[in-house]
Design an enzyme around this catalytic site. Structure first.
Site, PDB file in Angstrom:
ATOM      1  N   GLU A   1       9.396  -7.695  -3.840  1.00 26.98           N
ATOM      2  CA  GLU A   1       9.434  -9.046  -3.233  1.00 26.98           C
ATOM      3  C   GLU A   1      10.291  -9.040  -1.963  1.00 26.98           C
ATOM      4  O   GLU A   1      10.908 -10.045  -1.634  1.00 26.98           O
ATOM      5  CB  GLU A   1      10.005 -10.072  -4.224  1.00 26.98           C
ATOM      6  CG  GLU A   1       9.158 -10.277  -5.441  1.00 26.98           C
ATOM      7  CD  GLU A   1       7.950 -11.130  -5.162  1.00 26.98           C
ATOM      8  OE1 GLU A   1       7.795 -11.595  -4.014  1.00 26.98           O
ATOM      9  OE2 GLU A   1       7.166 -11.327  -6.098  1.00 26.98           O
TER      10      GLU A   1
ATOM     11  N   ALA B   1       7.421 -16.654  -5.406  1.00 30.56           N
ATOM     12  CA  ALA B   1       7.908 -15.633  -6.350  1.00 30.56           C
ATOM     13  C   ALA B   1       9.372 -15.307  -6.110  1.00 30.56           C
ATOM     14  O   ALA B   1      10.147 -15.141  -7.060  1.00 30.56           O
ATOM     15  CB  ALA B   1       7.045 -14.381  -6.220  1.00 30.56           C
ATOM     16  N   ARG B   2       9.768 -15.225  -4.839  1.00 31.28           N
ATOM     17  CA  ARG B   2      11.175 -14.914  -4.525  1.00 31.28           C
ATOM     18  C   ARG B   2      12.080 -16.035  -5.031  1.00 31.28           C
ATOM     19  O   ARG B   2      13.196 -15.786  -5.515  1.00 31.28           O
ATOM     20  CB  ARG B   2      11.340 -14.758  -3.007  1.00 31.28           C
ATOM     21  CG  ARG B   2      10.657 -13.517  -2.457  1.00 31.28           C
ATOM     22  CD  ARG B   2      10.567 -13.567  -0.924  1.00 31.28           C
ATOM     23  NE  ARG B   2      10.000 -12.344  -0.380  1.00 31.28           N
ATOM     24  CZ  ARG B   2       9.677 -12.182   0.907  1.00 31.28           C
ATOM     25  NH1 ARG B   2       9.862 -13.181   1.771  1.00 31.28           N
ATOM     26  NH2 ARG B   2       9.181 -11.041   1.334  1.00 31.28           N
TER      27      ARG B   2
ATOM     28  N   GLY C   1       4.799  -0.836   2.903  1.00 27.31           N
ATOM     29  CA  GLY C   1       5.539  -1.647   1.933  1.00 27.31           C
ATOM     30  C   GLY C   1       6.224  -2.823   2.604  1.00 27.31           C
ATOM     31  O   GLY C   1       5.731  -3.948   2.578  1.00 27.31           O
TER      32      GLY C   1
ATOM     33  N   ASP D   1      17.456  -5.126   2.253  1.00 29.69           N
ATOM     34  CA  ASP D   1      17.602  -5.029   3.724  1.00 29.69           C
ATOM     35  C   ASP D   1      16.702  -6.044   4.426  1.00 29.69           C
ATOM     36  O   ASP D   1      17.121  -6.731   5.356  1.00 29.69           O
ATOM     37  CB  ASP D   1      17.172  -3.628   4.213  1.00 29.69           C
ATOM     38  CG  ASP D   1      18.054  -2.519   3.673  1.00 29.69           C
ATOM     39  OD1 ASP D   1      19.250  -2.771   3.437  1.00 29.69           O
ATOM     40  OD2 ASP D   1      17.537  -1.397   3.484  1.00 29.69           O
TER      41      ASP D   1
ATOM     42  N   GLU E   1       0.853  -1.195   0.000  1.00 24.77           N
ATOM     43  CA  GLU E   1       0.000   0.000   0.000  1.00 24.77           C
ATOM     44  C   GLU E   1       0.885   1.241   0.000  1.00 24.77           C
ATOM     45  O   GLU E   1       2.078   1.146   0.312  1.00 24.77           O
ATOM     46  CB  GLU E   1      -0.907  -0.022   1.246  1.00 24.77           C
ATOM     47  CG  GLU E   1      -1.829  -1.225   1.227  1.00 24.77           C
ATOM     48  CD  GLU E   1      -2.859  -1.222   2.342  1.00 24.77           C
ATOM     49  OE1 GLU E   1      -2.781  -0.335   3.232  1.00 24.77           O
ATOM     50  OE2 GLU E   1      -3.737  -2.098   2.313  1.00 24.77           O
TER      51      GLU E   1
ATOM     52  N   TRP F   1       2.094   0.247  -6.545  1.00 21.61           N
ATOM     53  CA  TRP F   1       3.258  -0.448  -7.099  1.00 21.61           C
ATOM     54  C   TRP F   1       2.895  -1.862  -7.526  1.00 21.61           C
ATOM     55  O   TRP F   1       3.621  -2.802  -7.225  1.00 21.61           O
ATOM     56  CB  TRP F   1       4.410  -0.510  -6.079  1.00 21.61           C
ATOM     57  CG  TRP F   1       4.938   0.801  -5.679  1.00 21.61           C
ATOM     58  CD1 TRP F   1       4.867   1.391  -4.464  1.00 21.61           C
ATOM     59  CD2 TRP F   1       5.644   1.722  -6.536  1.00 21.61           C
ATOM     60  NE1 TRP F   1       5.457   2.623  -4.500  1.00 21.61           N
ATOM     61  CE2 TRP F   1       5.953   2.845  -5.748  1.00 21.61           C
ATOM     62  CE3 TRP F   1       6.035   1.698  -7.871  1.00 21.61           C
ATOM     63  CZ2 TRP F   1       6.631   3.941  -6.269  1.00 21.61           C
ATOM     64  CZ3 TRP F   1       6.710   2.788  -8.377  1.00 21.61           C
ATOM     65  CH2 TRP F   1       7.006   3.890  -7.579  1.00 21.61           C
TER      66      TRP F   1
ATOM     67  N   GLY G   1      32.419   0.460 -22.071  1.00 14.04           N
ATOM     68  CA  GLY G   1      32.675   1.890 -22.184  1.00 14.04           C
ATOM     69  C   GLY G   1      31.395   2.644 -22.501  1.00 14.04           C
ATOM     70  O   GLY G   1      30.315   2.284 -22.024  1.00 14.04           O
TER      71      GLY G   1
ATOM     72  N   GLN H   1      44.519  -7.052 -18.230  1.00 16.62           N
ATOM     73  CA  GLN H   1      44.276  -7.776 -16.972  1.00 16.62           C
ATOM     74  C   GLN H   1      43.084  -7.204 -16.192  1.00 16.62           C
ATOM     75  O   GLN H   1      42.329  -7.945 -15.569  1.00 16.62           O
ATOM     76  CB  GLN H   1      45.527  -7.736 -16.099  1.00 16.62           C
ATOM     77  CG  GLN H   1      46.622  -8.671 -16.600  1.00 16.62           C
ATOM     78  CD  GLN H   1      47.803  -8.718 -15.658  1.00 16.62           C
ATOM     79  OE1 GLN H   1      47.912  -7.947 -14.721  1.00 16.62           O
ATOM     80  NE2 GLN H   1      48.715  -9.640 -15.923  1.00 16.62           N
TER      81      GLN H   1
END
Ligand code: TGC
Ligand code: FAD
Length: 389
Positions: A368, A247-248, A141, A372, A137, A166, A344, A284
């Protein structure tokens, strides 16, 4: 030609059936998604909804749902392989498939009545109907348990009020599995259908990420929901969180596909592009980038595969899934950033897929469950002390 890395021969761990579905999804992505996706992303337009029907024809929607309900009856590794191939195309197409499979079909199969399964699952599996999943909502979240969306019992129907934000597929959805609190404050799942009075789905614009995905709100203004649309199987926040496990898990596999596409692009470019009369790949510093990317992709592949085996055995824990989602999405984002540097200036253009993947992965690392939150889930699992309470 696309040559995804497989340094530890993970392919040998797949069955012929896994390889068959992998090849058919890869071929579809190459024919249908890759030629157009950059244009849709540049123009910030959702990919055509016809793609969802085509994924249905491929068996890529709800592949783990039994054939009796229109699914493909495949195992969880097959689901993972499908997610890898789709996300190699774009996180937007994988998102659509994730939501349809794990967040809409899974709860209807797992918590729905037999009548609900029969009514919705075959059409969702075929991609005839598009699904959305409403948990987040505007003000809730990471902490969905504090949601404000509510419904009341009005005798012959429920009255639903509130809003979700979302939401993937919202602007194009035919049905939405919506999580709301009942009068006793318990979280329940309701199936809301497009056309119900008071239900609207405004699109969210101005995104710099997942630009080829339809994201929007689900707004409920005194929506009369028939009583038979309540998912009877489960009460409480556990219901939506169980959907997120599925889903995760798929994202842990999907992110590997985005990373493989970045690596493959960067390696080919580095071998062809010359500076100081030598291929860029001969320096390298660039070899270090490529070697480290390949190492991380290989570790992520093995993590996803082992998690798939555990999931097939019914032993994958939510915390194990969090670890894989968190690790693999961060790996993909770092891979995109490093790969982009190998190209680049060309790396910032739409002539190559890397920048698009990088921007998409900023959403994938947030939805999902944020990066954190997944770390805190691991912390809580290790210590027994949830830091988010
Ligand atoms: P907490 O008290 O810990 O748990 C409530 C109840 O749920 C159980 N539980 C789980 N069950 C199954 N699977 C899981 N992963 C579970 N996690 C918790 C728990 O045992 C408890 O059960 P019971 O029987 O005791 O009631 O809940 P909390 O409020 O403290 O929150 C915990 C937290 C922060 C981990 C959780 O809320 C969380 O995961 N937050 C992140 C929210 C999130 O991931 N939202 C995703 C929205 S959907 C989306 O992003 C789709 S993007 C799709 C795309 O485009 O691909
Ligand atoms: P917040 O919860 O406000 O978090 C803000 C910051 O605070 C983050 O960095 C977070 O990690 C941090 N934070 C929060 N709590 C803690 C804590 N306890 N400790 C430490 N740090 C903390 N949701 C759906 O329901 N369905 C969908 O289909 C869906 N699709 C999405 C599609 C896209 C493109 C995006 C971007 C999001 C989608 N989401 C969907 C929402 C997504 O799940 C949420 O954005 C996510 O869960 C985070 O919630 P939030 O954005 O409100 O961030």
């Amino acid at each position: 030609m696309y040559n995804p890395p497989d340094y530890y021969r993970v392919d040998d761990l797949l069955t012929d059936e896994h390889k068959l579905i992998r090849d058919s999804v890869r071929s579809w992505v190459e024919r249908k998604v890759l030629p157009v996706v950059d244009d849709y992303a540049q123009k910030h337009k959702p990919l055509p909804v016809s793609f969802i029907r085509e994924m249905g024809e491929l068996g890529a929607l709800g592949p783990f749902i039994p054939e009796k309900y229109g699914g493909a009856g495949l195992d969880h590794i097959a689901y993972g392989v499908i997610m890898t191939e789709l996300e190699r195309g774009d996180s937007a197409i994988r998102s659509s498939a994730s939501v349809q499979s794990s967040l809409v079909m899974y709860p209807i199969f797992e918590f729905g009545s037999e009548a609900q399964r029969k009514k919705y699952l075959p059409k969702l599996a075929a991609g005839e109907w598009i699904g959305a999943f409403g948990l987040t909502e505007p003000n809730h979240g990471s902490d969905p348990g504090s949601m404000k969306t509510r419904f009341t019992d009005e005798g012959d129907h429920y009255l639903l009020n509130g809003s979700k934000m979302w939401i993937t597929n919202a602007p194009v959805c035919d049905v939405a599995v919506v999580w709301a609190k009942d009068e006793s404050g318990k979280v329940r799942g309701l199936i809301v259908e497009r056309g119900m009075e008071g239900f609207t789905t405004p699109e969210t614009l101005k995104k710099w990420s997942l630009r080829a995905s339809a994201t929007g709100e689900l707004v409920f203004d005194n929506v009369r929901v028939p009583k038979e649309n309540l998912l009877p199987g489960l009460k409480g926040l556990k219901g939506p969180l169980m959907c997120l496990n599925s889903a995760r898990y798929g994202i842990a596999w999907g992110a590997v596909g985005a990373a493989m596409d970045c690596y493959d692009t960067a390696l080919r470019y580095a071998l062809e592009r010359k500076q100081f009369d030598r291929p860029v790949a001969s320096f390298q510093l660039q070899q270090k980038k490529l070697a480290e990317i390949l190492t991380e992709i290989t570790k992520a592949q093995l993590l996803a595969w082992r998690l798939g085996v555990l999931k097939n055995q019914g032993k994958a824990t939510p915390a194990q899934i969090s670890m894989a989602k968190r690790n693999n999405v961060e790996m993909a984002l770092k891979t995109a950033r490093e790969s982009r540097q190998i190209l680049g200036a060309m790396g910032i253009t739409g002539d190559f897929p890397i920048m698009r993947h990088m921007m998409n992965l900023e959403s994938v690392i947030t939805y999902e469950g944020t990066h954190d939150i997944h770390l805190l889930i691991t912390g809580a699992d290790i210590t027994g002390i949830p830091a988010f309470d």
